[in-house]
Design a protein around this motif. Sequence first.
Motif, PDB file in Angstrom:
ATOM      1  N   SER A 253      46.232  31.623  36.017  1.00 45.75           N
ATOM      2  CA  SER A 253      46.586  32.692  36.951  1.00 45.75           C
ATOM      3  C   SER A 253      46.236  32.350  38.392  1.00 45.75           C
ATOM      4  O   SER A 253      46.836  32.894  39.324  1.00 45.75           O
ATOM      5  CB  SER A 253      45.881  33.995  36.558  1.00 45.75           C
TER       6      SER A 253
ATOM      7  N   ASP B  52      49.863  33.822  38.794  1.00 41.88           N
ATOM      8  CA  ASP B  52      50.355  34.872  37.905  1.00 41.88           C
ATOM      9  C   ASP B  52      49.451  36.095  38.017  1.00 41.88           C
ATOM     10  O   ASP B  52      48.282  35.990  38.408  1.00 41.88           O
ATOM     11  CB  ASP B  52      50.384  34.375  36.457  1.00 41.88           C
TER      12      ASP B  52
ATOM     13  N   LEU C 199      42.065  31.829  34.053  1.00 41.98           N
ATOM     14  CA  LEU C 199      43.040  31.808  32.963  1.00 41.98           C
ATOM     15  C   LEU C 199      43.026  33.123  32.196  1.00 41.98           C
ATOM     16  O   LEU C 199      41.984  33.768  32.066  1.00 41.98           O
ATOM     17  CB  LEU C 199      42.744  30.670  31.979  1.00 41.98           C
TER      18      LEU C 199
ATOM     19  N   ASP D 229      43.225  42.618  30.269  1.00 39.51           N
ATOM     20  CA  ASP D 229      43.232  41.172  30.035  1.00 39.51           C
ATOM     21  C   ASP D 229      41.800  40.644  29.928  1.00 39.51           C
ATOM     22  O   ASP D 229      40.878  41.165  30.562  1.00 39.51           O
ATOM     23  CB  ASP D 229      43.940  40.439  31.183  1.00 39.51           C
TER      24      ASP D 229
ATOM     25  N   GLN E 213      44.455  33.935  28.381  1.00 42.07           N
ATOM     26  CA  GLN E 213      45.055  33.348  27.176  1.00 42.07           C
ATOM     27  C   GLN E 213      45.635  31.961  27.469  1.00 42.07           C
ATOM     28  O   GLN E 213      46.782  31.655  27.126  1.00 42.07           O
ATOM     29  CB  GLN E 213      46.126  34.280  26.607  1.00 42.07           C
ATOM     30  N   GLU E 214      44.825  31.136  28.129  1.00 42.54           N
ATOM     31  CA  GLU E 214      45.168  29.748  28.459  1.00 42.54           C
ATOM     32  C   GLU E 214      46.290  29.615  29.488  1.00 42.54           C
ATOM     33  O   GLU E 214      46.728  28.508  29.798  1.00 42.54           O
ATOM     34  CB  GLU E 214      45.530  28.950  27.190  1.00 42.54           C
ATOM     35  N   GLN E 215      46.766  30.740  30.029  1.00 41.00           N
ATOM     36  CA  GLN E 215      47.767  30.704  31.090  1.00 41.00           C
ATOM     37  C   GLN E 215      47.043  30.753  32.436  1.00 41.00           C
ATOM     38  O   GLN E 215      46.247  31.662  32.689  1.00 41.00           O
ATOM     39  CB  GLN E 215      48.725  31.895  30.974  1.00 41.00           C
TER      40      GLN E 215
END
Length: 250
Positions: A239, A204, A233, A210, A235-237
Amino acid sequence: MVAKIFSEPVQVANFETDLHGDINLQYLIDTIVQVSEDQSNDLAVGINRVQQAGATWVVIQYDVTIMRLPRANERLEVSTQGSEYTNNFARRNFWARTTDGQLLVSVTSLWVTMDLKTRKMVKINPEMVTPYGSERVHRIGRMQKIQKLPSEEVISTNYPVRFSDIDFNGHVSNTHYIGWMVDTLPFSFLKAHRAVGFSIKFADEVRYGDAVTSRATVLPAETGYDWSVHQILVQEQVSATAQIKWENLE
């Protein structure tokens, strides 16, 4: 038809190297990607031409094999080849050699095209790959599978995204990810080890403003080598993920 191989002379600058005098992994990728951009411009299918059509190239994964890392002030020949493509994916290969032909680094990479407005993957326009002599294939071979980050003994470091991290696609340049990953490891580990290969997969985009978290762990040595496993990551997503193979220098 054999895909064209494009080569350029390169000299490793001192500021691109680490404590060992070796090129660091971020600058290694920067160097080879610059050669591919020069090939694209030479063939009149550079980034400006691609973006005029409303799309841009985005890398999905690099698989890197290192026989020896290039050293400070060393002169190299870096070559690249856009070898093959399908409707959705394109493979590009890279090689870095000494001036007398010794292979130092070999890289396989997987790319897609992304719509600049929707930020979604779109089919590859054949007009953008035909000049490379790339072979149209039904399927491209799999890239390396990256190990999952274990939940125990994880090291974590936070990084702000700065303006200087952003590239022409409007997001963080992918080479910054490997820099964040390596810098998360302890100084004592990096001083005692040298990378001999890595794979990094991008999932991502990361954008200006960010807050990035880089997570890593070092796995027990197997067959004389250590491995580190990494995540980037926001926000815990997730990448990006990676694994790096290390030679112990002690």
